[in-house]
Design an enzyme around this catalytic site. Structure first.
Site, mmCIF file in Angstrom:
data_model
loop_
_atom_site.group_PDB
_atom_site.id
_atom_site.type_symbol
_atom_site.label_atom_id
_atom_site.label_comp_id
_atom_site.label_asym_id
_atom_site.label_seq_id
_atom_site.Cartn_x
_atom_site.Cartn_y
_atom_site.Cartn_z
ATOM 1 N N CYS A 71 26.503 -2.322 -9.917
ATOM 2 C CA CYS A 71 25.967 -0.987 -9.705
ATOM 3 C C CYS A 71 25.807 -0.680 -8.228
ATOM 4 C CB CYS A 71 24.658 -0.809 -10.437
ATOM 5 S SG CYS A 71 23.411 -2.029 -10.087
ATOM 6 N N GLY B 8 20.736 -3.543 -20.277
ATOM 7 C CA GLY B 8 19.917 -4.735 -20.494
ATOM 8 C C GLY B 8 18.439 -4.462 -20.624
ATOM 9 N N CYS C 87 10.056 -2.297 -4.545
ATOM 10 C CA CYS C 87 10.102 -3.510 -3.742
ATOM 11 C C CYS C 87 10.581 -4.662 -4.599
ATOM 12 C CB CYS C 87 8.713 -3.848 -3.210
ATOM 13 S SG CYS C 87 8.010 -2.526 -2.215
ATOM 14 N N GLU D 177 27.691 -6.202 -2.120
ATOM 15 C CA GLU D 177 26.895 -6.256 -0.898
ATOM 16 C C GLU D 177 27.036 -7.594 -0.182
ATOM 17 O OE1 GLU D 177 23.106 -5.726 -2.917
ATOM 18 O OE2 GLU D 177 22.356 -7.435 -1.808
ATOM 19 N N GLU E 203 28.311 1.461 -12.249
ATOM 20 C CA GLU E 203 27.649 2.677 -11.819
ATOM 21 C C GLU E 203 28.689 3.687 -11.368
ATOM 22 O OE1 GLU E 203 25.688 3.269 -8.074
ATOM 23 O OE2 GLU E 203 25.866 5.281 -8.882
ATOM 24 N N GLU F 166 0.818 -1.212 0.000
ATOM 25 C CA GLU F 166 0.000 0.000 0.000
ATOM 26 C C GLU F 166 0.855 1.266 0.000
ATOM 27 O OE1 GLU F 166 -0.332 -2.615 1.901
ATOM 28 O OE2 GLU F 166 -2.433 -3.215 2.080
ATOM 29 N N HIS G 23 18.683 6.341 -12.172
ATOM 30 C CA HIS G 23 17.865 6.306 -10.958
ATOM 31 C C HIS G 23 17.041 7.562 -10.777
ATOM 32 C CE1 HIS G 23 21.423 3.727 -10.512
ATOM 33 N NE2 HIS G 23 20.487 2.863 -10.216
ATOM 34 N N LYS H 2 3.766 1.743 -1.436
ATOM 35 C CA LYS H 2 4.207 1.987 -2.816
ATOM 36 C C LYS H 2 3.091 2.655 -3.614
ATOM 37 C CE LYS H 2 5.439 -0.656 -6.967
ATOM 38 N NZ LYS H 2 6.837 -0.225 -7.156
ATOM 39 N N ASP I 250 25.392 -10.226 -15.168
ATOM 40 C CA ASP I 250 25.271 -9.118 -14.214
ATOM 41 C C ASP I 250 25.638 -9.555 -12.803
ATOM 42 O OD1 ASP I 250 24.232 -7.224 -16.031
ATOM 43 O OD2 ASP I 250 22.200 -8.001 -15.792
HETATM 44 N N1 GLN Z 1 20.515 -6.298 -16.837
HETATM 45 C C1 GLN Z 1 19.782 -5.750 -15.746
HETATM 46 C C2 GLN Z 1 18.860 -4.642 -16.228
HETATM 47 O O1 GLN Z 1 19.222 -3.953 -17.119
HETATM 48 C C3 GLN Z 1 20.704 -5.213 -14.678
HETATM 49 C C4 GLN Z 1 19.943 -4.637 -13.526
HETATM 50 C C5 GLN Z 1 20.795 -4.294 -12.311
HETATM 51 O O2 GLN Z 1 21.956 -4.133 -12.356
HETATM 52 N N2 GLN Z 1 20.193 -4.145 -11.176
HETATM 53 O O3 GLN Z 1 17.792 -4.437 -15.713
HETATM 54 ZN ZN ZN Z 2 22.633 -2.058 -12.266
#
Ligand code: GLN
Ligand code: ZN
Length: 761
Positions: A647, A436, A520, A609, A669, A17, A698, A19, A603
């Site tokens: 990224c 991508g 999400c 992380e 990134e 909700e 972004h 979002k 990817d």
């Molecule tokens: N190939 C994915 C895309 O373009 C990579 C997404 C990502 O790095 N989070 O959506």
């Molecule tokens: Zn990315």
């Protein structure tokens, strides 16, 4: 009595909700009053739910419209000048502009940087710090929420990001200076905050200092004692730590002038005994015994075995909670009516985890007999999981056992491969490509949904997706991009898409977890040995390649990202799980190559992380993580160009590992952190090709040609131009074509200018 409590509840709502409301507000479809009402309804629902589970004091301030670090910056008045804020309080739109660069009101400005919250897939807005920066209490939102909670009849326990954690995660902008010089004034604002909360009748606050689980410089360690001394006099303080053991900071934390300390007993059970032994007599100890980071049911009997002696010793001073905020797990397993019952019986989501905490607390208070049925069903479910044949695949285990690191090596080193690839691909200097995905339009989402729900048969769905691929190819050709992508229309999520086609994964329908802002993700549940029953992407890539003479890039999600963005099994080492995924992907890479796909991107946006929070543990992780990548991608001929994408993170400290992964091309990134990444290349000459992302996907802003050229020039100062690519910094799925087309047109133009500059030089 042992108190059951909670450090934070997922804010998004069982039906996402939050979002819906926030996005409607951004679109102008919901006004500020409507938004506030949606927030109040969610908060109340979550307090009721927690109270019903038997918790007495309830977290307030775990709710956020976007991010709790951003909220902290807001109430500290830490708003960068470019947002033009000079009011008394930071209004909603100012905060949204900090997060997104734009909001329904106010002038657009470059958004604040966003990065991952410790080792989670949650992203926070990075505080910006300047020498001599001033702070003042600049938001009453928390007081309003406390009043709301109290008016509903509950005892409110506000949750604050601690001053040291906030400052530690902040980034110096402009002239370098020592961040700790800001601490005194920040602490004063915290004091004021605490005094006002106390005046509101708040008995306890929770202050989160997860940085205590990190290795801290001496000055920061010392700052804890002075700061927390200064924060005395308000409500009692529960100091919460999580995501790891406190190690050398344990003694420090135990000695701080706070009334209760929370420890993550899931990530570091070993620290508990030491803490119990040393706990000052006037302090309560909160133990995070239920895993707030994963979805498996706790072993209640084993947990009680550990807790009973501690309870005997501490009595009322022992509190129980999930290990960390439940922000990182889905809301409620009860919604998963489609999940098969056997698997469901192994799981616990946020709501169930609260029941586990309450059951444990009751068992301590009243004895195990008082909760005998709950303990029995828990034990039965765990035994069934251990014995289940569904988690084992002997062929996969045998392949893993036979694996050798040499299988990850390419046939020749990069310089040799590069020549072969150049001859095959015939790309211009500064080749352009994208990461991508293309915009996931309403039409695409509808087709996918219709297919899932049976309104569209497979043939019609394939046709719809092929039409989308054709459209993407057409647009890319018109824009003049060099290496094309098929656009990922068939994927709703880069991990789920693969998980659905691999054995060993299960899926929820409502298991959403906040990733950033209103975004999400629904992580798959990796419960068993991983195998690939059939090719996963080959048909789409082959079709896409058939439409163009330009190289079509195959697009796969790497093993570490699949691992990181899934809820993974807790019954074998993560390394083994990662290598099982890698072997499945290796087969896919080889099938793509056999289908004539000459460029394949694997990817790994989540590689960083996965790093353990403490440095001494990094090497072991990086070792198996890069092995997993190389196993997945390394089984191809020299002429096949392997790309990878990462990224949202800082790579400076893992650049050697990234180089060792030996992808022919990496696109990364950089635009949001202003090419900061390139610092790494001053010290370490990245040996292969690299595409520093010059278009920040972004935010909805369209970057100019000049901006992108300028960023590329910075890169070209450090990396030989013949090894540079021009590309956005991430996939474009969350964007609209209206921004993407002009942005990519500018990107292609930027590449043309760079080529011309190079030719002149
Ligand atoms: N190939 C994915 C895309 O373009 C990579 C997404 C990502 O790095 N989070 O959506
Ligand atoms: Zn990315």
């Amino acid at each position: 009595m042992a108190t059951a409590h909670n450090l934070g509840f997922p804010r998004i709502g069982a039906g996402r909700e939050l979002k819906q409301a926030v996005e409607a507000y951004w679109r102008g479809a919901l006004d500020a009053d409507g938004l506030q009402q949606a927030g109040r309804a969610l908060r109340l629902r979550h307090w009721r739910l927690q109270a019903a589970a038997g918790l007495t004091s309830l977290p307030v301030g775990d709710f956020s419209w976007y991010d709790h670090m951003l909220d902290t910056s807001a109430w500290l008045g830490a708003v960068p000048a470019r947002f033009g804020w000079n009011g008394a309080t930071v209004d909603l739109d100012t905060a949204f502009r900090m997060a997104r660069g734009r909001a329904p009101s106010g002038a657009d400005a470059p958004a604040c940087e966003m990065t991952k919250w410790f080792d989670t897939n949650y992203h926070y807005l990075v505080p910006e710090l300047q020498r001599g920066q001033r702070f003042r209490l600049a938001s009453a939102a928390l007081f309003e929420q406390v009043a709301e909670c109290q008016a509903a009849g509950y005892s409110a326990r506000p949750v604050l990001v601690g001053p040291l954690t906030w400052l530690w995660l902040g980034k110096v902008k402009g002239e370098p200076f020592e961040r700790l010089t800001l601490l005194e004034e920040i602490t004063a604002v915290y004091r004021e905050m605490l005094a006002r909360l106390r005046a509101q009748g708040v008995a306890w606050v929770q202050i989160d200092e997860p940085i205590l689980a990190l290795e801290l410089p001496a000055a920061w360690r010392e700052a804890f004692a002075t700061t927390y001394r200064a924060l005395q006099g308000g409500p009692e303080i529960l100091l919460a730590t999580y995501f790891g053991g406190l190690g050398e900071n344990l003694a420090l934390a135990l000695d701080l002038p706070v009334q209760a300390l929370h420890l993550d007993a899931v990530r570091d059970p070993a620290q508990v005994a030491a803490a119990v032994a040393r706990l000052p007599a006037d302090k309560c100890l909160s133990l995070g015994v239920v895993d707030g980071r994963n979805v498996w049911r706790s072993d209640l009997a084993a947990t009680l075995d550990g807790l009973e002696p501690i309870h005997a010793r501490l009595g009322e001073r022992l509190w129980l909670a999930p290990s960390c905020s439940l922000l990182h797990v889905p809301v409620d397993l009860a919604q998963e009516t489609a999940l098969d019952p056997e698997l469901a019986s192994w799981l616990a989501f946020a709501t169930q985890k609260l029941n586990e905490v309450a059951t444990l607390a009751r068992a301590l208070r009243e004895g195990r007999a008082a909760v005998a049925p709950a303990l029995a069903s828990n034990a039965a479910a765990l035994a069934a999981r251990r014995a289940s044949s569904r988690i084992r695949n002997p062929a996969v285990q045998a392949r893993l056992a036979a694996l050798t690191p040499a299988q990850g090596d390419r046939l020749h080193p990069y310089p040799v491969r590069a020549q072969t690839q150049r001859a095959r691909l015939e790309l211009p200097p500064f080749p352009t490509t994208t990461i991508g995905s293309f915009p996931q339009t309403a039409e695409i989402r509808k087709a996918r949904q219709d297919f899932r729900q049976g309104r569209l048969d497979e043939a019609a769905y394939n046709e719809a997706m092929q039409a989308q691929i054709a459209l993407a190819v057409e647009r890319q050709e018109a824009l003049g991009l060099d290496v094309l992508v098929h656009g990922e229309a068939e994927r709703n999520d880069m991990v789920e898409y693969f998980g659905e086609q691999l054995a060993g994964f299960a899926f929820t329908t409502q298991g959403w977890v906040q990733s950033y802002g209103s975004r999400c993700v629904k992580p798959p549940i990796l419960y068993g040995d991983v195998a690939r029953p059939a090719p996963m992407t080959v048909a789409w890539s082959r079709y896409a390649q058939s439409l163009t003479d330009k190289p079509m890039k195959g697009m796969l999600t790497g093993p570490i990202t699949i691992l990181q963005w899934s809820f993974v099994r807790d019954d074998q080492p993560r390394r083994d799980t990662a290598l099982q995924i890698a072997l499945a992907l290796r087969d896919e890479v080889q099938d793509l190559e056999a289908a004539g796909i000459g460029v394949i991107q694997v990817d790994e946006p989540a590689l960083r992380e996965g790093l353990p929070l403490r440095r001494p543990e990094w090497a072991a992780y990086l070792d198996w993580a890069s092995l997993a990548f190389r196993i997945a991608a390394g089984g191809v001929q020299d002429a096949t160009q392997i790309h990878t994408h990462m990224c949202y993170a800082e790579f400076n400290d893992i650049i050697q590992t990234i180089a060792a992964m030996d992808a022919d091309v990496i696109n990364i990134e950089t635009s949001r952190s202003d090419m900061e990444l390139l610092d790494a290349f001053e010290r370490f000459r990245y040996p292969n090709e690299i595409g520093p992302g010059v278009y920040d996907v972004h935010t909805p802003s369209v970057p100019t040609v000049a901006e992108m050229v300028a960023l590329m020039r910075k890169a070209a100062a450090l990396i030989p131009p013949d090894r540079l690519w021009v590309n956005p910094d991430c996939g474009l799925k969350t964007r609209g074509w209206a921004e993407v087309e002009p942005a990519l047109a500018n990107l292609v133009e930027a590449a043309r200018q760079l080529r011309a500059e190079c030719a002149r030089a």
